[in-house]
Enzyme design. Sequence first.
Site, mmCIF file in Angstrom:
data_model
loop_
_atom_site.group_PDB
_atom_site.id
_atom_site.type_symbol
_atom_site.label_atom_id
_atom_site.label_comp_id
_atom_site.label_asym_id
_atom_site.label_seq_id
_atom_site.Cartn_x
_atom_site.Cartn_y
_atom_site.Cartn_z
ATOM 1 N N PHE A 1 5.804 5.172 2.696
ATOM 2 C CA PHE A 1 4.912 4.732 3.770
ATOM 3 C C PHE A 1 5.031 3.224 4.007
ATOM 4 C CE2 PHE A 1 0.355 3.217 4.337
ATOM 5 C CZ PHE A 1 0.421 3.204 5.715
ATOM 6 N N ILE A 2 4.780 2.442 2.974
ATOM 7 C CA ILE A 2 4.862 0.986 3.132
ATOM 8 C C ILE A 2 6.312 0.535 3.144
ATOM 9 C CG2 ILE A 2 4.333 -1.225 2.042
ATOM 10 C CD1 ILE A 2 1.727 0.001 1.027
ATOM 11 N N GLY A 3 7.133 1.108 2.270
ATOM 12 C CA GLY A 3 8.523 0.696 2.190
ATOM 13 C C GLY A 3 9.263 0.832 3.505
ATOM 14 N N TYR B 1 -3.696 3.351 -12.982
ATOM 15 C CA TYR B 1 -2.881 2.775 -11.923
ATOM 16 C C TYR B 1 -3.003 1.256 -11.905
ATOM 17 C CZ TYR B 1 -1.504 1.384 -7.202
ATOM 18 O OH TYR B 1 -0.937 0.749 -6.124
#
Length: 358
Positions: A20-22, A185
């Site tokens: 998504f971000i990449g 996380y």
Amino acid sequence: MTEGSAPTAPLLLVTGGAGFIGSAVVDAALERGWRVRVLDSLRPDVHGGPAPIDPRVDFRRDDVRDVTAVDEALLGVDAVCHQAAKVGLGVDFQDAPDYVSSNDLGTAVLLAAMARAGVGRLVIASSMVVYGEGAYRGPSGIVRPAPRRIADLDAGIFDPRDDAGDLLAPELIAEDAPLDPRNVYATTKLTQEHLATAWARSTGGRAAALRYHNVYGPGMPQNTPYAGVASLFRSALERGEAPRVFEDGAQRRDFVHVRDIASANIAALEWTRDQDPTAYRAFNVGSGIVHTIGEMAAALALHAGGPAPIVTGEYRSGDVRHITASSERLRRELGWEPSVSFDEGMREFATAPLRASV
């Protein structure tokens, strides 16, 4: 290069560049004239189905923990943008080994390979979760509250209080604040930062860690427990269901559009090129405007024409109540500014396509 020929554009390796971000970072880098190589394992539990790969990208389907694959991916590379990670709070503690392996072992393998290859420029994706509960102001000044008690959460007491029981007021937090990861996380993201710091000091490289706030935008994965809350609300609306808001919906966050996250990565890459004695620098990346989770759910429902959110009072013990940080360092030192407002972004996101589950 022959005499009179144009110089070759620098080559950027984006790990997790199909996510998504990449994928947004890849688009922004191509627009800025980079040549781009992507290393991504296409794990379905992390980002659902992959985004279409731009034909200009040199795509490698490999895991960042694979030493040979990473060595090969770094050939000819000028800089690395490390986005590959398992994200989200997780399902339960049984996810812990996979988080540590995916995020921390993967980062260690990458950094060791960069040292071998002589690649000295790194931007790494971190997160606001490294701060834990964030900063609050009480009668005696700025305080860091202890983790919220289960008994209080069961009783619907969600806001942190001091030892005397007085309500604490949330404050913006800066990069030099104490770090206090409060779930698996978060712990892995802070470890990634520490590894990047050690790499920079050992090799003379330069590393920027971008502490993302709540990222949203077109192409988020849908219907996965590892997705962000914006995706969960958007997925519910797409099914014709009301978004289910945990606690009382008053949790404070900074929702930042994925295109602004991508532009911050480009600004950080340029910082790693500049001559400066600083080897490592952390930057908060947010819109600078605070909204509640309830406000975000209501905005999505409004723009999607869907049912109004339902506030459930449920909670997840690993969640923090309020976390909003100042992005002033990024604005001041890198000249970055967000370009997508909350209302504009939510209006777009309410009907934008999500990444299908696989």
